[in-house]
Design a protein around this motif. Sequence first.
Motif: not given
Length: 392
Positions: A127-134, A203-205, A221-232
Amino acid sequence: MTLRRIVVIFCGLALLAALAACGPARTWTRLDEGAARGLARELSPASQRLGSWAELAPALERSLAYVRVKPQDTVVLREEGLALTWGDLRRTLEELLGALPELDADPGLLARRFAWLRLAPRPLMTGYYAPHLDASPVADERHRHPLYARPPELQEVDLGRFHPRWAGQRLTCLVRDGRVLPPPTRAAIDQDGALAGQGLELAWVHDPVDAFFLHIQGSGILRFPDGGVRHVLYAGKNGHQYVSLGRVLIERGLLPAEGMSMKAIREFLAANPGRTPELLATNPSYVFFRLGDAGPYGAMGKLLTPRVSVATDPGLVPLGAVLALEATLPPEAPGGPALRVAGLALAQDTGGAIKGHRLDYYCGDGPDVEYFAGHIKDPASVHLLVSREVLP
């Protein structure tokens, strides 16, 4: 050394590697209609979290959009007594799309209107999935590990243009100042800074292990400190062969084969931070990314559908294929009940580790599916469905 000679040398190495990596013989065996009818009755959209077979329509339409623009007479699957073209896949997808309104009430039409071909031996399903990253758009004390865009000098060479024996083989290389160079490995990029300072950082993780598993999953999915979200999103790789870290840990006697999972690997690395850089570097394959507002996308360039889209080796199961899939699944969370999928899957993606009799099941995105995706590791029963207009 001339460019042509360098390419010829790499071609020879690629051919030898391809021959050495050959897996078991591919086998598709056609079922009689009675056997197919029995299997069709066992399929359930609920096992894929679908309320009705009609909910497959958007995913089918994405496959159709991909297949329709391909050369319709080109053969994409050939075995003794079997040759399927892009046009055959198109007709199959169109047939299934048209049948969806009737399928809930009459599952037997899958046996009447489609030929069923069983794949043997049964492929291993993972299985695979799209992780969420800080993540952060700039480096700071917490976010120190870059995600890189594809270097502009990175090129892929179609080796089939040099000799027919290399048809289908591709060489990834760097073309810099008129020279052809091998691309940097993971160790060269992460530890030696081979790409640092070139303006490729997207981006930097925070966690290098999170970045490593993002490379394996292919998108996130990247989650940024300002609450913004971008797909990577996947944008290419360095061309080096994928090496399974789980297999490395087993071969070195660091973890047992029984119970091997993403969770087990993460726990080992967390307990042994001093060994983490060297262990991550045992996989020389490296993935480059791009940012987007939607995702994830598969190898078709189309959005993936959770619990419907699968990644396959296109030499065995071509993109655009319709599959009937049955497999035992792990619990969705620790301590939960085991699950079973018996449904219709669509070959819409590929993967560096998905070679031969392998199947990767897309589970969705986020931490809620990480345990589930990371523990799928069982043989699956797989049947290729082909319209009877193609195979009467």
